[in-house]
Structure formats: structure tokens, C-alpha cells
Design an enzyme around this catalytic site. Structure first.
Site, PDB file in Angstrom:
ATOM      1  N   PHE A 113      -4.358  41.547 -73.946  1.00  0.00           N
ATOM      2  CA  PHE A 113      -5.652  41.288 -74.331  1.00  0.00           C
ATOM      3  C   PHE A 113      -6.347  42.744 -74.375  1.00  0.00           C
ATOM      4  O   PHE A 113      -6.287  43.194 -73.068  1.00  0.00           O
ATOM      5  CB  PHE A 113      -6.612  40.221 -73.853  1.00  0.00           C
ATOM      6  CG  PHE A 113      -7.671  39.885 -74.744  1.00  0.00           C
ATOM      7  CD1 PHE A 113      -7.662  39.191 -75.946  1.00  0.00           C
ATOM      8  CD2 PHE A 113      -9.069  40.214 -74.394  1.00  0.00           C
ATOM      9  CE1 PHE A 113      -8.707  38.927 -76.684  1.00  0.00           C
ATOM     10  CE2 PHE A 113     -10.113  39.949 -75.226  1.00  0.00           C
ATOM     11  CZ  PHE A 113      -9.875  39.432 -76.379  1.00  0.00           C
ATOM     12  N   ASP A 182      -2.845  37.304 -65.863  1.00  0.00           N
ATOM     13  CA  ASP A 182      -3.919  36.989 -66.525  1.00  0.00           C
ATOM     14  C   ASP A 182      -3.464  35.531 -67.265  1.00  0.00           C
ATOM     15  O   ASP A 182      -2.734  35.605 -67.970  1.00  0.00           O
ATOM     16  CB  ASP A 182      -4.360  38.113 -67.719  1.00  0.00           C
ATOM     17  CG  ASP A 182      -5.898  37.639 -68.234  1.00  0.00           C
ATOM     18  OD1 ASP A 182      -6.139  36.292 -68.349  1.00  0.00           O
ATOM     19  OD2 ASP A 182      -6.485  38.477 -68.946  1.00  0.00           O
ATOM     20  N   TYR A 207     -13.515  29.182 -70.214  1.00  0.00           N
ATOM     21  CA  TYR A 207     -14.319  28.628 -71.596  1.00  0.00           C
ATOM     22  C   TYR A 207     -13.246  28.310 -72.649  1.00  0.00           C
ATOM     23  O   TYR A 207     -13.805  27.615 -73.717  1.00  0.00           O
ATOM     24  CB  TYR A 207     -15.157  29.722 -72.055  1.00  0.00           C
ATOM     25  CG  TYR A 207     -14.906  31.021 -72.121  1.00  0.00           C
ATOM     26  CD1 TYR A 207     -13.949  31.468 -73.131  1.00  0.00           C
ATOM     27  CD2 TYR A 207     -15.230  31.865 -71.237  1.00  0.00           C
ATOM     28  CE1 TYR A 207     -13.598  32.844 -73.183  1.00  0.00           C
ATOM     29  CE2 TYR A 207     -14.691  33.102 -71.284  1.00  0.00           C
ATOM     30  CZ  TYR A 207     -13.989  33.706 -72.443  1.00  0.00           C
ATOM     31  OH  TYR A 207     -13.715  34.914 -72.216  1.00  0.00           O
ATOM     32  N   LYS A 208     -11.932  28.420 -72.313  1.00  0.00           N
ATOM     33  CA  LYS A 208     -11.148  28.152 -73.481  1.00  0.00           C
ATOM     34  C   LYS A 208     -10.390  27.012 -73.311  1.00  0.00           C
ATOM     35  O   LYS A 208     -11.156  25.774 -73.359  1.00  0.00           O
ATOM     36  CB  LYS A 208     -10.017  28.996 -73.440  1.00  0.00           C
ATOM     37  CG  LYS A 208     -10.327  30.743 -73.795  1.00  0.00           C
ATOM     38  CD  LYS A 208      -9.169  31.543 -73.691  1.00  0.00           C
ATOM     39  CE  LYS A 208      -9.676  33.054 -73.626  1.00  0.00           C
ATOM     40  NZ  LYS A 208     -10.284  33.529 -75.135  1.00  0.00           N
ATOM     41  N   ARG A 354      -4.735  31.916 -86.498  1.00  0.00           N
ATOM     42  CA  ARG A 354      -4.361  31.390 -85.263  1.00  0.00           C
ATOM     43  C   ARG A 354      -4.900  30.072 -85.001  1.00  0.00           C
ATOM     44  O   ARG A 354      -6.149  29.807 -85.196  1.00  0.00           O
ATOM     45  CB  ARG A 354      -4.964  32.346 -84.053  1.00  0.00           C
ATOM     46  CG  ARG A 354      -4.391  32.193 -82.513  1.00  0.00           C
ATOM     47  CD  ARG A 354      -4.997  33.443 -81.748  1.00  0.00           C
ATOM     48  NE  ARG A 354      -6.532  33.046 -81.559  1.00  0.00           N
ATOM     49  CZ  ARG A 354      -6.962  33.304 -80.399  1.00  0.00           C
ATOM     50  NH1 ARG A 354      -6.461  34.170 -79.497  1.00  0.00           N
ATOM     51  NH2 ARG A 354      -8.440  33.104 -80.156  1.00  0.00           N
TER      52      ARG A 354
END
Length: 395
Positions: A113, A182, A207-208, A354
Site C-alpha cells: 500500500f 502489514d 476499520y476494514k 475491487r
């Protein structure tokens, strides 16, 4: 056996929406609203500053951290919450770099990311190190004796490709390299086993797939064999051995507590704590099996009905996380058309559609609906309308 019908009922899922974007932001657990309200009315309102002791706010980062630990293959007392993911990346990479003072190279890959790469770039400039970036499939071959740190996001945010944590960590250790993993697209999505892989550091957001809400706090894990040795460059008040002694010189706390930095975000962490209630009856092996079932069905369905899309995710389920990506030159407009029809995924530049599959609340009906609507949009070219080409600030 995990009851996924029960976990689905634990979420607020708006009527008429097929939500396949939990890899960006999980939906709200029904229990979170009441829990946060109770905290604000019964704790903040009534206890004021005494809530740090009476309501246990001060110890909340470790208490919630223990709940996250179970989902990532870590043990009690090994995970602490707080701050943002970028801060936790900085802490982990800087601590690992300090522990290898004679080496100056940080290795990552182009599928990482971008914010992780930005953090590493800034750190490298500050300490005179080098960030080396290679293609994801070239990581293993580039683990050499000059590396200090291997910084990898386990699941690629665009393609869903999953690195082999155990194999890469083993090779890194053979060359004296420390690993930072990560787990932003892994925690709550796949069967992570940090202790089994003997990883060194891990970080992640909540938060995912963990459904903690927008901006909910990040976590950091340090392998117990390193926890009393690791010293991050970013040294905060809450990571001091005795914060309320107000010592002018920093002395790190023992173990994972030294990875605390600033004041805990108590309201946000209360919402996350409520979200983690949903996981209490979830077996991670069941979760992984369900994820594979859903992603396999989606890939087969889309390829049968939307041949113009190109699969951008590994076909082998063992090599992917819990998301599926397809490519199309008009990917952004197609995704906006999907969202307008109630199927929510997201777009990643330059051409990636996605879709995240969260087994806690996604089911086969979601797969069927998404496949059907996507196929219809492509057959009719209904994506080719001016409003669908107009890019928003967040894609």
C-alpha cells in the site's frame, strides 16, 4: 461450527444494498451504536476524567488488543491498540531498523500500500537508509544479507495476492533480516498465524474486516522474544515506563506497552470493542473456508457472464486473500454504475474493480446479485453515462 447466519444478523446492512467493500470499510455492527452511547452517557458524561481509572480507559488498548490477538495468531499481552496504521508502520520499521544497525536496506514490493512506502521513504531519508522496492513475485529472490528489514503487506490491496508469510519470514531470518507484516487486508479476512510463522513485527488497521468504524485505531504486535528489546524512534508519553512520574527522560515500558504513543481514542476504541463481540463464536478455519467458497463462486460467475473483464487476482485460492479484482479500461465508470444499482465495491487506479468478501456478513446471495448486476451493466453498456465518468474525491 461457525454460524454465519447469526454473524450476518449482527450487522446493520441497508436494505437493497449488496455490500462488497468491507476491505475498505466494514459495515456497522448493531451493538456498536448502543455501546458507544452507553460509554458517552454513562462514562464520559458522568465520570469525566475519573473514567480513565473507573471505566478502565487507560487499560483499554491492551484489553482490546488481546481480543485482536486471537484473530491474528498472537497471544495475550502481545498486541496494543492506538494511533493510526501509518504511525504503527513507522514504529515497527524504525524499531526493526535500529536492531540491525550495521544494515541500511529496507525491502518492500510494488504491491504494498503506498502509505507504507511513503512512511518507509521518509524514515529512510531521516536515518540514511535505503528503501528497495521490487515486484511482489521477486521478493523472495531479493532477500539478501544486506537487508535490515523486510516490510510487506501480506495481502495486496489491488490484486488480493497473498504472500507466504511463513516462507518469507523463514528466508528473512536465514539472512538475519527482521520482518514487518502489514495485516490491513488480512486481519479478519484470512487465517493469520504470527507466532506460527515466527514473524517479528505486525501492524494493521481495524476499520476494514474488523468493522471498527471509520478511523478506528490501529494495532501493533511484537514477537515476545523481541518485545523488551525493540525501541521505536517515535517515543510517546503512553509508552513510557511510568507516564505519570513525568520524567523528562524517556524510559520504555516493558513489552508491548512501549509501542503505545498518544492518548487512546476511547470513543473509537469502544466502538471497536463492540465490533469484536461478533468474533467471539467465529472459528478462523471456518472463516477461511467460507471466504474461499465466496470468492471462487464470484470468479466463476463473473467469468461466465462478463467475459470483457480480466481477472486480476490469483486463481489459486491459497494465493489470495478475501478479495477479488477484475480489470477493465472503463473500470471506474463500471464501478459507479454498479454502486448506482446497489452493488458496492470500489475502484483502484488505473483500471481495477475491487470486491471484498467478508464471511461474517456476505453470503451466496450477495455473490449471485453482484454477478447478475455486473453482467447486465456490461451487456447494456449502461456504465457509459456522463455521471459515471465524473470522479469523486474518494474512489
Amino acid at each position: 461450527m461457525t454460524d454465519f447466519n447469526a454473524t450476518r444478523r449482527a450487522f446493520h446492512l441497508p436494505a437493497g444494498i449488496t455490500y462488497l467493500d468491507g476491505n475498505s470499510l466494514g459495515p456497522m455492527p448493531i451493538g456498536a451504536e448502543q455501546r458507544v452511547a452507553q460509554m458517552m452517557v454513562g462514562e464520559w458524561s458522568e465520570m469525566l476524567i475519573t473514567g480513565w481509572n473507573r471505566a478502565g480507559w487507560y487499560h483499554q488498548p491492551r484489553k482490546v488488543g488481546d481480543r485482536v490477538a486471537r484473530l491474528i495468531g498472537a497471544g495475550p499481552g502481545q498486541v496494543v491498540m492506538g494511533d493510526t496504521l501509518s504511525i504503527k508502520v513507522f514504529q515497527a520499521v524504525s524499531a526493526a531498523r535500529v536492531m540491525r544497525p550495521d544494515r541500511r536496506v529496507i525491502l518492500s514490493d510494488s504491491g504494498n500500500f503506498p502509505s507504507d512506502l511513503y512512511v518507509a521513504q521518509g524514515l529512510a531519508r531521516a536515518v540514511g537508509a535505503e528503501l528497495r522496492v521490487v515486484a511482489p513475485e521477486e521478493v523472495e529472490a531479493n532477500i539478501t544479507d544486506d537487508l535490515a528489514v523486510l516490510m510487506i503487506t501480506e495481502v495486496d490491496y489491488r490484486t488480493g495476492r497473498r504472500h507466504d508469510m511463513k516462507a518469507l519470514t523463514r528466508k528473512a531470518h536465514e539472512h538475519g533480516v527482521l520482518t514487518v507484516w502489514d495485516l490491513a487486508h488480512s486481519a479478519g479476512a484470512v487465517d493469520v498465524d504470527l507466532l506460527g510463522a515466527d514473524a517479528d513485527f505486525a501492524v494493521g488497521c481495524t476499520y476494514k474486516y474488523l468493522n471498527g468504524g471509520p478511523g478506528s485505531p490501529a494495532f501493533i504486535w511484537t514477537n515476545p522474544r523481541l518485545a523488551d528489546e525493540a525501541e521505536p524512534i517515535l517515543q510517546g508519553w503512553m509508552g513510557h515506563a511510568a507516564p505519570f512520574a513525568f520524567d523528562l527522560e524517556y524510559h520504555p515500558a516493558k513489552g508491548i506497552e512501549r509501542m503505545r504513543v498518544g492518548t487512546p481514542p476511547v470513543i473509537a476504541m469502544t466502538g471497536l470493542d463492540a465490533a469484536l463481540d461478533v468474533w467471539d463464536g467465529v472459528d478462523m478455519a471456518d472463516l477461511r473456508a467460507r471466504s474461499i467458497e465466496l470468492t471462487e463462486a464470484f470468479i466463476h460467475g463473473v467469468e461466465a457472464t462478463s467475459p470483457d473483464l480480466i481477472l486480476n487476482t490469483p486463481r489459486d485460492p491459497a494465493q489470495r486473500g478475501s478479495q477479488v479484482s477484475f480489470r477493465h479500461p472503463q473500470g471506474y465508470a463500471i464501478m459507479q454504475a454498479l454502486i448506482a444499482e446497489g452493488v458496492i465495491g470500489d475502484f483502484r487506479a488505473p483500471d481495477v474493480l475491487r470486491f471484498g468478501f467478508a464471511p461474517l456478513y456476505n453470503d451466496r446471495d450477495d455473490v449471485s446479485q453482484a454477478v447478475e448486476v455486473l453482467g447486465e451493466i456490461l451487456r447494456k453498456s449502461s456504465w457509459d453515462r456522463p455521471e459515471f465518468h465524473q470522479k469523486s474525491a474518494v474512489t
